[in-house]
Motif scaffolding. Structure first.
Motif, PDB file in Angstrom:
ATOM      1  N   ARG A   1      39.085  42.646  39.481  1.00  0.00           N
ATOM      2  CA  ARG A   1      38.736  43.677  40.541  1.00  0.00           C
ATOM      3  C   ARG A   1      38.243  44.613  40.345  1.00  0.00           C
ATOM      4  NH1 ARG A   1      45.405  41.874  42.211  1.00  0.00           N
ATOM      5  NH2 ARG A   1      45.328  40.011  41.066  1.00  0.00           N
TER       6      ARG A   1
ATOM      7  N   MET B   1      44.508  47.611  44.033  1.00  0.00           N
ATOM      8  CA  MET B   1      44.010  46.501  43.538  1.00  0.00           C
ATOM      9  C   MET B   1      45.035  45.447  43.637  1.00  0.00           C
ATOM     10  SD  MET B   1      41.496  47.658  40.638  1.00  0.00           S
ATOM     11  CE  MET B   1      40.287  48.726  40.765  1.00  0.00           C
TER      12      MET B   1
ATOM     13  N   VAL C   1      40.633  44.225  47.716  1.00  0.00           N
ATOM     14  CA  VAL C   1      40.776  45.610  47.136  1.00  0.00           C
ATOM     15  C   VAL C   1      40.306  46.867  48.065  1.00  0.00           C
ATOM     16  CG1 VAL C   1      39.806  47.190  45.167  1.00  0.00           C
ATOM     17  CG2 VAL C   1      40.252  44.688  44.825  1.00  0.00           C
TER      18      VAL C   1
ATOM     19  N   GLY D   1      44.083  40.276  46.086  1.00  0.00           N
ATOM     20  CA  GLY D   1      43.262  39.838  45.673  1.00  0.00           C
ATOM     21  C   GLY D   1      43.591  38.976  44.408  1.00  0.00           C
TER      22      GLY D   1
ATOM     23  N   GLU E   1      40.509  40.647  34.588  1.00  0.00           N
ATOM     24  CA  GLU E   1      41.735  39.653  34.888  1.00  0.00           C
ATOM     25  C   GLU E   1      42.361  39.212  33.542  1.00  0.00           C
ATOM     26  OE1 GLU E   1      41.979  34.901  36.476  1.00  0.00           O
ATOM     27  OE2 GLU E   1      40.085  35.701  36.070  1.00  0.00           O
TER      28      GLU E   1
ATOM     29  N   SER F   1      35.820  44.841  45.526  1.00  0.00           N
ATOM     30  CA  SER F   1      35.681  43.415  45.376  1.00  0.00           C
ATOM     31  C   SER F   1      36.628  42.834  44.247  1.00  0.00           C
ATOM     32  CB  SER F   1      34.449  43.280  44.701  1.00  0.00           C
ATOM     33  OG  SER F   1      34.185  41.917  44.396  1.00  0.00           O
TER      34      SER F   1
ATOM     35  N   SER G   1      35.150  35.328  45.853  1.00  0.00           N
ATOM     36  CA  SER G   1      36.161  36.129  46.360  1.00  0.00           C
ATOM     37  C   SER G   1      37.523  35.625  46.927  1.00  0.00           C
ATOM     38  CB  SER G   1      35.625  37.079  47.611  1.00  0.00           C
ATOM     39  OG  SER G   1      35.197  36.282  48.573  1.00  0.00           O
TER      40      SER G   1
END
Length: 873
Positions: A635, A628, A605, A631, A720, A601, A113
């Motif tokens: 996500r 989001m 987020v 991070g 991603e 996550s 994470s």
């Protein structure tokens, strides 16, 4: 080596596999299944390792790349993220392809994470890419410039020296924020770090709980000082950035000036012996977790293994070397449909059994990945299916690559490239590949071989080979005086332990469709996809057709309440039961009786999952809003049902309907289901590419949902890859979740009571006397009956196939195939074993009563005095 042929002598070449005569034999627990050359100096070995768990023997598959460190044409190096940088996580396949490796495994542990930076030190070609975190008991594998392997635990030490002669200690290089051990402090407080161009992120680092002062250094000269703020942009290729806080920041403002020279020095120091190690003196270094093997024996764990699920059987990755230092080993243990993984203690046993003298644990679980290049091929491919599902690979922080530096050699041999197993009816193409004196691929495009098969199990069609019947055939390619062969096995019913169709049930209505995804599990434990051409279909109670992976109900026979689609592979059966179905409301959010919570996550987020008024005819709806923007990596924004428990899905659900108010975010909408302990992911929409309400229907038949399955979460994914194309902030709403379920089930059959007596050819059904054509008998304590009369009386049916001596029985959602003289039978696509077999008595087939009736949901009562049997449903 299958498919190996020598086409010319090799004279005056360097030994291709080193000079070592030491060969480590596997113990009785580790059986080597195969050994294949990857390149000069590297072999891929597959093992079956037997462990004992809960009193039972379990066979696990392990794959090992053995590297001959005495061979001058093979080398190891550390692979990193995209473009050779950190904070840019990448799959092992991506790293192997980008760097030109011929094999590779995942490397160091990292915070999934976080920013995706390895926790330990890493060195590539003499350059320190990352320093070790201040953690206890972490170990690293390395090779010096003489290719001598070693494993040690390291600390980092270094300093910067200003023009005025003062100096300040460095804490690390290219590190994200973390808690130090044993003091649990903040890593970047009162500390100075170096960030090089290997650090891709503009955050140096994220979430450090400190305000930075940064210094840009290029060509040894201070170019910029930024007190109390980060310098915008990435680190230039010809320089580095000093990142400081607290006392370190005070040093910068007191001693450093723009235009002045500055020097930095750093090294690694071994924890045990205090030996100073210059990274420039190393060929490579990769860090990992705990020490596993020392002096050929299992060592004590050097740090807690709870964070890596040490006592659980999961996928594992490890690295080690032999006692004489001539071999290095990249070790993986598979966790997939074919293998159950290893605990760390079991992994220690396997490593010592194959000759590892010293070894350590690398990142495992979902990170475990091995990629290797088959002999004669130009590209490395995934060696085994991953924990993440088939070919899905986790994006990891770094890895270990195997490279060849051999020159182009001359043609040494040819191989036949293609699958080694075929299913009946399957067609496959094969190609002729070549390799040179260093076992690297060589061009064979000018060779036009003639193909032939050794027998009729596999036939040449003129363009492909087609599997016709079970057995083994040798496929041969001939070109002039040269030829190459490979053995191909055509799998028959005897090779299968189960056959699944993806769907188990469907709605009994004309036009209904279910998705078919046939898979066979072999007795060896492996799972294979079954081509449509390999299956023969039988339909009971309906007319149907199968095409394009979809079974369509065309019409239903009059009076039929349950119909069956039976697929057979070489006679081995699996079934889909079709019954009248209706729609059942699961949740409309008007009167919610359980909790729904938001989770994100990575942790950055944020969002909400709450029931709100829609302001239209939908009334109350579940609104999932998300942010989001913080991070890294993929996500996720979850709406979690009923805490961590989830909420039960109706048994037999074959479809799901849901209203979704989209936000045109292009994010991926999915559902997560707990399928009796196994997580199943269901796609609702690959892209939310609409605005406003839309009804979506999802076919659940491919997912094989078992009784007791629970819907745990509905969530949005921002992957991603291509992330800049999707919205980071938005909101979707959900309403009217419904499931299509069978109506009736076993209640479709009327209650019945049947009484029969051993030796008598008559029986009573609901009080009426009827006649058998064969009386029940007792043999060796087992009661046998003419099963057709039984299942007919309780709403099922039975068929006798004389050619294969098979009895097929169906009732409700159950199909049983039994075979005269065989204790094995097939129940709903799974092979099982009974204690007794069906019999033929006076030309009539009799089956063990309890074996069949109880599996069909029929209660059996035996009366010893009268030798009578009562059946009731």
């Amino acid at each position: 080596m299958a498919g190996l042929i020598w086409v010319q002598p090799v004279l005056g070449t360097t030994p291709l596999w080193g000079n070592s005569s030491t060969i480590y034999a596997a113990s009785s627990q580790a059986v080597k299944l195969s050994e294949d050359i990857i390149t000069s100096g590297a072999k891929l070995q597959k093992y079956q390792y037997t462990v004992t768990r809960s009193g039972k023997q379990v066979k696990v598959l392990a794959d090992v790349v053995q590297i001959d460190l005495t061979n001058p044409y093979v080398k190891l190096d550390t692979m990193t993220g995209k473009n050779g940088q950190v904070t840019t996580r990448q799959s092992v396949s991506g790293m192997v392809k980008e760097t030109g490796a011929v094999a590779g495994v995942n490397g160091d542990v990292f915070n999934t994470s976080g920013q995706g930076v390895a926790m330990g030190a890493s060195v590539s070609q003499g350059t320190l890419v990352t320093s070790p975190n201040q953690l206890q008991g972490m170990y690293a594998f390395y090779l010096d410039q003489n290719r001598v392997p070693a494993i040690d635990s390291f600390t980092f030490e270094g300093n910067v020296t200003a023009a005025d002669g003062s100096s300040f200690p460095l804490t690390g290089i290219n590190k994200e924020a973390y808690q130090t051990e044993p003091d649990k402090g903040y890593s970047h407080v009162n500390a100075m770090y170096i960030y090089t161009s290997a650090w891709a992120s503009t955050d140096r680092p994220k979430d450090s709980s400190t305000t930075p002062t940064e210094v840009l250094v290029q060509n040894g000269i201070i170019q910029q000082i930024s007190p109390g703020a980060a310098i915008p942009g990435p680190v230039p290729a010809d320089g580095y950035i000093l990142r400081a806080h607290g006392t370190a920041a005070n040093y910068i403002t007191t001693h450093l000036q723009v235009g002045q020279p500055i020097t930095s020095n750093y090294a690694l120091r071994t924890v045990a012996g205090g030996k100073l190690v210059n990274p420039a003196d190393l060929q490579m270094l990769i860090s990992g977790h705990t020490l596993l093997v020392d002096q050929g024996k299992a060592s004590s764990f050097t740090r807690s293994t709870s964070g890596v699920s040490g006592s659980s059987a999961v996928a594992r990755t490890a690295i080690g070397y032999s006692k004489d230092g001539k071999f290095a080993y990249l070790i993986t243990a598979e966790k997939n449909d074919n293998s159950s993984g290893l605990t760390l203690a079991e992994l220690q046993g396997f490593m010592t059994s194959i000759g590892v003298w010293k070894g350590l644990d690398l990142d495992g679980g979902g990170s475990t990945t091995l990629v290797s290049r088959p002999l004669g091929e130009t590209d490395a491919t995934l060696t085994f299916t991953t924990t993440n599902g088939g070919t899905v690979q986790r994006q990891v922080a770094n890895g270990v690559g195997v490279y060849t530096t051999a020159p182009q050699g001359t043609l040494k041999g040819l191989t036949v490239s293609g699958t080694q197993t075929l299913l009946i009816g399957q067609e496959a193409t094969y190609s002729l590949k070549g390799y040179d004196t260093y076992y690297n691929p060589i061009d064979t495009s000018t060779i036009s071989p003639t193909w032939k098969s050794s027998n009729g199990n596999v036939v040449w069609t003129g363009s492909t080979f087609k599997a016709v019947q079970p057995g083994t055939a040798q496929l041969t390619a001939v070109s002039g005086q040269a030829s190459a062969s490979t053995k191909v096995t055509v799998l028959g019913a005897d090779s299968l332990s189960s056959l699944s169709l993806g769907a188990q049930s469907g709605p009994l209505q004309a036009g209904a469709q279910v998705t078919i995804t046939p898979k066979a599990k072999l007795k060896t434990g492996s799972t294979v996809d079954v081509p449509a051409s390999a299956l023969k279909w039988e339909f009971k109670g309906m007319k149907a057709s199968v095409g394009g992976g979809v079974l369509t109900v065309n019409s239903i026979n009059p009076g039929v309440k349950v119909a069956y689609a039976i697929a057979r592979y070489d006679g081995f059966s699996s079934v889909i039961a079709f019954s009248a179905a209706g729609s059942q409301s699961w949740e409309d959010f008007e009167k919610l009786a359980y909790s729904i919570e938001f989770t994100g996550s990575p942790a950055q987020v944020t969002g909400q999952a709450q029931v709100v008024s829609s302001g239209d005819n939908h009334g109350k709806v579940l609104q999932l809003s998300y942010d989001m923007t913080a991070g890294t990596g993929s996500r996720f924004a979850y709406a979690q049902f009923n805490g961590t428990s989830g909420r039960a899905i109706p048994d037999g659900a074959s479809a799901m309907s849901i209203d979704v108010m989209g936000d045109s975010s292009l994010n991926w909408l999915r559902a997560e289901i707990d399928n009796n302990g196994k997580t199943t992911y269901v796609d609702i929409a690959k892209q939310v590419d609409w605005t406003g309400w839309k009804n979506i229907n999802i076919d659940l038949s491919p997912y094989g949902l078992a009784s007791g399955a629970k819907l745990k979460r509905i969530y949005l994914v921002n992957l991603e890859d291509g992330q800049d194309e999707r919205a980071m902030i938005g909101s979707v709403s959900l309403d009217n979740i419904q499931f299509t379920v069978p109506s009736g089930g076993d209640d479709l059959y009327p209650d019945a009571k049947m009484t029969m007596t051993v030796g008598q050819k008559s029986y009573f059904l609901n009080g009426q006397k009827k006649a058998f054509d064969a009386a029940p008998v007792i043999k060796d304590g087992t009661t046998y009956v003419p099963i057709r009369y039984v299942v007919d009386s309780f709403g099922g049916s039975a068929d006798w196939i004389a050619s294969s001596k098979r009895i097929t029985v169906v009732r409700g959602s159950v199909l049983i195939d039994l075979f005269v003289g065989s204790k094995e039978f097939v129940l709903n696509g799974g092979r099982q074993t009974a204690e007794v077999t069906p019999l033929i008595v006076n030309g009539r087939t009799l089956v063990p009563l309890r074996l069949v009736s109880e599996r069909l949901g029929i209660f059996v009562n035996w009366e010893q005095k009268t030798k009578s049997i009562t059946l009731q449903s």
